[in-house]
Every structure is written in structure tokens, then in C-alpha cells.
Design an enzyme around this catalytic site. Sequence first.
Site, PDB file in Angstrom:
ATOM      1  N   TYR A 161       0.868  -1.180   0.000  1.00 24.47           N
ATOM      2  CA  TYR A 161       0.000   0.000   0.000  1.00 24.47           C
ATOM      3  C   TYR A 161       0.901   1.225   0.000  1.00 24.47           C
ATOM      4  CZ  TYR A 161      -3.147  -3.495   2.042  1.00 24.47           C
ATOM      5  OH  TYR A 161      -3.862  -4.616   2.310  1.00 24.47           O
ATOM      6  N   ARG A 162       1.757   1.327  -0.977  1.00 21.39           N
ATOM      7  CA  ARG A 162       2.742   2.399  -0.994  1.00 21.39           C
ATOM      8  C   ARG A 162       2.128   3.726  -0.581  1.00 21.39           C
ATOM      9  NH1 ARG A 162       5.613   3.274  -6.152  1.00 21.39           N
ATOM     10  NH2 ARG A 162       3.878   2.212  -7.087  1.00 21.39           N
TER      11      ARG A 162
END
Length: 171
Positions: free
Chosen positions: A115-116
Site C-alpha cells: 500500500y505504498r
Amino acid sequence: MLNRIPQKQIYLKRKSDYVQNPISKPGLESIFKILSENENVSMAWNPYGGRMSEIPATETAFPHRAGNMFKIQYSSNWFVPGEEAASDCLSQTERVFEAMSPYVSKNPREAFLNYRDVDIGKNLNSTYEEGKVYGVKYFKNNFERLVQVKTRVDPDNFFRYEQSIPVHVNR
């Protein structure tokens, strides 16, 4: 002949946290309150433990194993294009994220790589120090080992993105 149903465009920014200690009932009530005040934000709580906790953190690049009760994914989805809708939803996500600070990992506040979260740092040509800011949140103590591998395998940092593992400049 098939009728085509127009597809809605979905906009969506992701953040994550790790919880290492039980959250009290008053804490949970506080979380539910902040969620009700920020209706565009949802949270998914993924339990950890079991066999996952038995695998040493250094066995793979993914270190978030023993010691984590669960991972939280914060998400906000909106269907209206434009800066105003985006700003409102992102602000709501940030409010929920900040309200969760007492209940999540600290020093560093750890995050899940998939989930950068560019809020914790980004730079396409990351220096080691810039990369360490987000690298230890994603990889904990494995960051140093990953930097060594990246420096050996890709010394010119050809394969990179806004939060990639940096290389050591002093090779």
C-alpha cells in the site's frame, strides 16, 4: 445486442499500520467515533499470528511477523473527479490515520509496502538517507540488507520507482 453500462471511475489513495498491543474498549470506541466523523474512510484489519509469527523476520524481505497482532489498511474511495473531492477524502484519511497514532507501532511507525504511502517519503532518485525514511517503515532491519543487495545487483539504480530501495553511493 448487449447494452453497455457506463463504468464509474473510482479514485482511491491507501495507508497502513501495524498494531502490536490490544486496543482497549475506550480505544475502540474512540476509533468508531473518528470513523463515523469521516465517512469516506474505511479500515480493514488483517489478523497476524499463527505460523506467520514463527518465520524469522530476516527469512524474507517482509519483516512484519512476530509481535504484530494485525495490520490495518486505511482506504478512501470516491467517484467524483476533481481536486475538491480528492482533497476532502484525503483529509478524512489523514484525520483517521492521525487519530490511530496511540494504537499502532512507533519508532518507526511501520507500514505495508504493497500500500505504498508516498506521504512517508518519495524520491525517484532516492539517496540512502531519503530511502531510509520509508525503507525502515516497510522493511525494518531488513532495509540494510536490501540496500546491500540492490547496490550489488543494480549499482546504477536503473530499476527504481518513487519508493524503491536506494543504492549506497560509496560502493
